[in-house]
Write a protein that holds these residues in place. Structure first.
Motif, PDB file in Angstrom:
ATOM      1  N   SER A   1      11.330  -0.183  -6.065  1.00  0.00           N
ATOM      2  CA  SER A   1      10.044  -0.404  -6.358  1.00  0.00           C
ATOM      3  C   SER A   1       9.265  -0.016  -7.572  1.00  0.00           C
ATOM      4  O   SER A   1       9.611   1.086  -7.870  1.00  0.00           O
ATOM      5  N   LEU A   2       7.953  -0.237  -7.360  1.00  0.00           N
ATOM      6  CA  LEU A   2       7.038   0.376  -8.770  1.00  0.00           C
ATOM      7  C   LEU A   2       7.268   1.859  -8.517  1.00  0.00           C
ATOM      8  O   LEU A   2       7.085   2.580  -8.973  1.00  0.00           O
ATOM      9  N   ALA A   3       7.494   2.049  -7.475  1.00  0.00           N
ATOM     10  CA  ALA A   3       7.154   3.765  -6.518  1.00  0.00           C
ATOM     11  C   ALA A   3       8.685   4.344  -7.598  1.00  0.00           C
ATOM     12  O   ALA A   3       8.473   5.625  -7.970  1.00  0.00           O
ATOM     13  N   ASP A   4       9.391   4.142  -7.189  1.00  0.00           N
ATOM     14  CA  ASP A   4      11.037   4.557  -8.009  1.00  0.00           C
ATOM     15  C   ASP A   4      10.752   4.183  -8.914  1.00  0.00           C
ATOM     16  O   ASP A   4      11.291   4.871 -10.143  1.00  0.00           O
ATOM     17  N   CYS A   5      10.167   3.399 -10.021  1.00  0.00           N
ATOM     18  CA  CYS A   5      10.336   3.156 -11.711  1.00  0.00           C
ATOM     19  C   CYS A   5       9.808   4.217 -11.633  1.00  0.00           C
ATOM     20  O   CYS A   5       9.906   5.503 -12.731  1.00  0.00           O
ATOM     21  N   ALA A   6       8.631   5.056 -11.033  1.00  0.00           N
ATOM     22  CA  ALA A   6       7.913   6.261 -11.557  1.00  0.00           C
ATOM     23  C   ALA A   6       9.193   7.235 -11.561  1.00  0.00           C
ATOM     24  O   ALA A   6       8.346   8.057 -11.769  1.00  0.00           O
ATOM     25  N   ALA A   7       9.391   7.559  -9.906  1.00  0.00           N
ATOM     26  CA  ALA A   7       9.866   8.737  -9.534  1.00  0.00           C
ATOM     27  C   ALA A   7      11.051   9.397 -10.594  1.00  0.00           C
ATOM     28  O   ALA A   7      11.415  10.209 -11.556  1.00  0.00           O
ATOM     29  N   ALA A   8      11.652   8.015 -11.251  1.00  0.00           N
ATOM     30  CA  ALA A   8      12.553   8.295 -12.251  1.00  0.00           C
ATOM     31  C   ALA A   8      12.367   8.982 -13.160  1.00  0.00           C
ATOM     32  O   ALA A   8      13.083  10.445 -13.428  1.00  0.00           O
ATOM     33  N   PRO A   9      12.122   8.702 -14.449  1.00  0.00           N
ATOM     34  CA  PRO A   9      11.477   9.785 -14.891  1.00  0.00           C
ATOM     35  C   PRO A   9      11.342  10.844 -14.279  1.00  0.00           C
ATOM     36  O   PRO A   9      10.894  12.167 -15.409  1.00  0.00           O
ATOM     37  N   ALA A  10      10.088  10.735 -13.726  1.00  0.00           N
ATOM     38  CA  ALA A  10       9.413  12.100 -13.151  1.00  0.00           C
ATOM     39  C   ALA A  10       9.973  13.339 -12.782  1.00  0.00           C
ATOM     40  O   ALA A  10      10.131  14.742 -12.727  1.00  0.00           O
ATOM     41  N   LEU A  11      10.989  12.706 -11.920  1.00  0.00           N
ATOM     42  CA  LEU A  11      12.203  13.994 -11.854  1.00  0.00           C
ATOM     43  C   LEU A  11      13.054  14.228 -12.202  1.00  0.00           C
ATOM     44  O   LEU A  11      13.348  15.336 -12.554  1.00  0.00           O
ATOM     45  N   LEU A  12      13.353  13.256 -13.481  1.00  0.00           N
ATOM     46  CA  LEU A  12      14.476  13.992 -14.611  1.00  0.00           C
ATOM     47  C   LEU A  12      13.611  15.049 -15.220  1.00  0.00           C
ATOM     48  O   LEU A  12      13.529  16.593 -15.518  1.00  0.00           O
ATOM     49  N   TYR A  13      12.191  14.801 -16.045  1.00  0.00           N
ATOM     50  CA  TYR A  13      11.910  15.852 -16.972  1.00  0.00           C
ATOM     51  C   TYR A  13      10.895  17.130 -15.641  1.00  0.00           C
ATOM     52  O   TYR A  13      11.300  18.144 -16.460  1.00  0.00           O
ATOM     53  N   ALA A  14      10.439  16.575 -14.451  1.00  0.00           N
ATOM     54  CA  ALA A  14      10.222  17.635 -13.941  1.00  0.00           C
ATOM     55  C   ALA A  14      10.956  18.263 -13.680  1.00  0.00           C
ATOM     56  O   ALA A  14      11.392  19.962 -13.699  1.00  0.00           O
ATOM     57  N   ASP A  15      12.625  18.232 -13.586  1.00  0.00           N
ATOM     58  CA  ASP A  15      13.796  19.549 -13.344  1.00  0.00           C
ATOM     59  C   ASP A  15      14.076  19.833 -14.646  1.00  0.00           C
ATOM     60  O   ASP A  15      14.944  21.158 -14.503  1.00  0.00           O
ATOM     61  N   TRP A  16      13.986  19.285 -15.471  1.00  0.00           N
ATOM     62  CA  TRP A  16      14.048  19.827 -16.475  1.00  0.00           C
ATOM     63  C   TRP A  16      12.976  20.814 -17.092  1.00  0.00           C
ATOM     64  O   TRP A  16      13.783  22.226 -18.025  1.00  0.00           O
ATOM     65  N   THR A  17      12.199  21.149 -16.672  1.00  0.00           N
ATOM     66  CA  THR A  17      10.839  21.731 -16.816  1.00  0.00           C
ATOM     67  C   THR A  17      11.189  23.501 -16.195  1.00  0.00           C
ATOM     68  O   THR A  17      10.528  24.324 -16.369  1.00  0.00           O
TER      69      THR A  17
ATOM     70  N   ARG B   1      16.714   8.321   3.875  1.00  0.00           N
ATOM     71  CA  ARG B   1      15.890   6.654   3.020  1.00  0.00           C
ATOM     72  C   ARG B   1      16.978   6.533   1.581  1.00  0.00           C
ATOM     73  O   ARG B   1      17.349   7.618   1.227  1.00  0.00           O
ATOM     74  N   GLU B   2      16.657   5.783   0.986  1.00  0.00           N
ATOM     75  CA  GLU B   2      17.619   5.148  -0.127  1.00  0.00           C
ATOM     76  C   GLU B   2      16.863   5.635  -1.559  1.00  0.00           C
ATOM     77  O   GLU B   2      16.710   6.148  -2.135  1.00  0.00           O
ATOM     78  N   TRP B   3      15.435   4.628  -1.150  1.00  0.00           N
ATOM     79  CA  TRP B   3      14.549   4.554  -1.837  1.00  0.00           C
ATOM     80  C   TRP B   3      12.837   5.010  -1.181  1.00  0.00           C
ATOM     81  O   TRP B   3      12.982   5.459  -0.278  1.00  0.00           O
ATOM     82  N   ALA B   4      11.544   4.998  -2.319  1.00  0.00           N
ATOM     83  CA  ALA B   4      11.126   6.309  -1.892  1.00  0.00           C
ATOM     84  C   ALA B   4      10.406   5.324  -0.887  1.00  0.00           C
ATOM     85  O   ALA B   4       9.544   5.958  -0.057  1.00  0.00           O
ATOM     86  N   ALA B   5      10.040   4.191  -0.796  1.00  0.00           N
ATOM     87  CA  ALA B   5       8.982   3.492  -0.197  1.00  0.00           C
ATOM     88  C   ALA B   5       9.678   1.504   0.588  1.00  0.00           C
ATOM     89  O   ALA B   5       9.769   1.737  -0.702  1.00  0.00           O
ATOM     90  N   ALA B   6       8.925   1.492   1.232  1.00  0.00           N
ATOM     91  CA  ALA B   6       9.282   0.257   1.870  1.00  0.00           C
ATOM     92  C   ALA B   6      10.595  -0.376   1.459  1.00  0.00           C
ATOM     93  O   ALA B   6      10.859  -1.135   1.737  1.00  0.00           O
ATOM     94  N   ASP B   7      11.200   0.303   1.871  1.00  0.00           N
ATOM     95  CA  ASP B   7      13.050  -0.066   2.337  1.00  0.00           C
ATOM     96  C   ASP B   7      13.567  -1.288   1.150  1.00  0.00           C
ATOM     97  O   ASP B   7      14.098  -1.664   1.396  1.00  0.00           O
ATOM     98  N   GLN B   8      12.620  -0.397  -0.307  1.00  0.00           N
ATOM     99  CA  GLN B   8      13.095  -0.917  -1.195  1.00  0.00           C
ATOM    100  C   GLN B   8      12.587  -0.666  -2.734  1.00  0.00           C
ATOM    101  O   GLN B   8      12.510  -0.039  -2.545  1.00  0.00           O
TER     102      GLN B   8
ATOM    103  N   ALA C   1       0.607  -1.449   0.271  1.00  0.00           N
ATOM    104  CA  ALA C   1       0.095  -0.181  -0.045  1.00  0.00           C
ATOM    105  C   ALA C   1       0.929   0.986   0.421  1.00  0.00           C
ATOM    106  O   ALA C   1       0.690   2.240  -0.432  1.00  0.00           O
ATOM    107  N   GLU C   2       1.805   1.688   0.594  1.00  0.00           N
ATOM    108  CA  GLU C   2       2.935   2.336   0.949  1.00  0.00           C
ATOM    109  C   GLU C   2       3.383   2.365  -0.485  1.00  0.00           C
ATOM    110  O   GLU C   2       4.108   3.933  -0.704  1.00  0.00           O
ATOM    111  N   VAL C   3       3.848   1.790  -1.548  1.00  0.00           N
ATOM    112  CA  VAL C   3       4.229   1.384  -2.477  1.00  0.00           C
ATOM    113  C   VAL C   3       3.097   2.366  -3.651  1.00  0.00           C
ATOM    114  O   VAL C   3       4.034   3.383  -4.396  1.00  0.00           O
ATOM    115  N   ARG C   4       2.648   1.750  -3.325  1.00  0.00           N
ATOM    116  CA  ARG C   4       1.127   2.026  -4.707  1.00  0.00           C
ATOM    117  C   ARG C   4       0.755   3.838  -3.901  1.00  0.00           C
ATOM    118  O   ARG C   4       0.533   4.846  -5.277  1.00  0.00           O
TER     119      ARG C   4
END
Length: 218
Positions: free
Chosen positions: A156-172, A147-154, A91-94
């Motif tokens: 996860s799906l949350a980090d899969c979402a974070a990587a491109p989101a933060l890449l393009y957010a910083d560009w924007t 923290r190393e990763w966004a949720a659940a100490d691993q 639930a935390e990851v989602r």
């Protein structure tokens, strides 16, 4: 039979889905959506909504990047997990997956759409969306302290979402350097082999990013 993904490498949601595939080591056939036939017509008939990525697995249609990664979790349970087995951790990851899609990716896309005329001008240079970024960046900087990763100490799906989101957010709308914990997290995401691979595959197309891809922030 290999799964087929309809995609364009520059898309943040395609990169999110690809990161899931690469983390889990699941092969797929890339169906490039660059306007050429017959893939464009094939995709249009398959998915009239027209949004990608979309995956087809032996006739089974799977859409939306989150849905695709959820599907991979269910179909390939013996590969590295991106959603923990624990219901509370899952639930935390989602929850944080939705945070990156809704509160980072969404305002980023609104600013781009304003710049290219796909959204009516607001007369304030996107001030509403920049304010959303300011809040998200500050919250994430606090979240990532220690923290190393966004949720659940691993990873996860949350980090899969974070990587491109933060890449393009910083560009924007550049992430302020004062947010050192957020910057360190972004650096870890970009160095993760699964996302680095997806990002490398997008490099030939980055000239297409409407606001321009800044040097040294990839």
């Amino acid at each position: 039979m290999t799964l087929a993904m309809y995609l364009h490498p520059l898309s943040s949601y395609v990169q999110k889905a690809k990161t899931g595939f690469y983390e889990k080591g699941v092969p797929f056939e890339a169906k490039m959506l660059d306007g050429s036939e017959p893939v464009a017509s094939e995709f249009g008939a398959l998915w009239p909504i027209g949004k990608f990525p979309v995956v087809v697995d032996n006739g089974q249609l799977v859409f939306e990047a989150t849905g695709i990664i959820e599907y991979l979790e269910a179909k390939y349970p013996d590969t590295p997990r991106l959603i923990p087995a624990s219901p509370a951790a899952a639930a935390e990851v989602r929850m944080w997956d939705r945070f990156f899609d809704n509160y980072v990716n969404y305002p980023q896309q609104r600013i781009v759409y304003l710049a290219i005329g796909r959204e009516p001008a607001d007369g304030q240079d996107g001030a509403r969306w920049k304010d959303e970024f300011d809040k998200a960046y500050a919250l994430l900087d606090k979240r990532m302290e220690g923290r190393e990763w966004a949720a659940a100490d691993q990873f996860s799906l949350a980090d899969c979402a974070a990587a491109p989101a933060l890449l393009y957010a910083d560009w924007t709308y550049a992430i302020p350097r004062q947010f050192k914990h957020l910057w360190a997290y972004r650096d870890r995401l970009l160095a993760r082999p699964s996302y680095a691979r997806a990002l490398d595959e997008a490099r030939p197309y980055r000239h297409m990013f409407p606001l321009g891809a800044p040097e040294g922030r990839d």
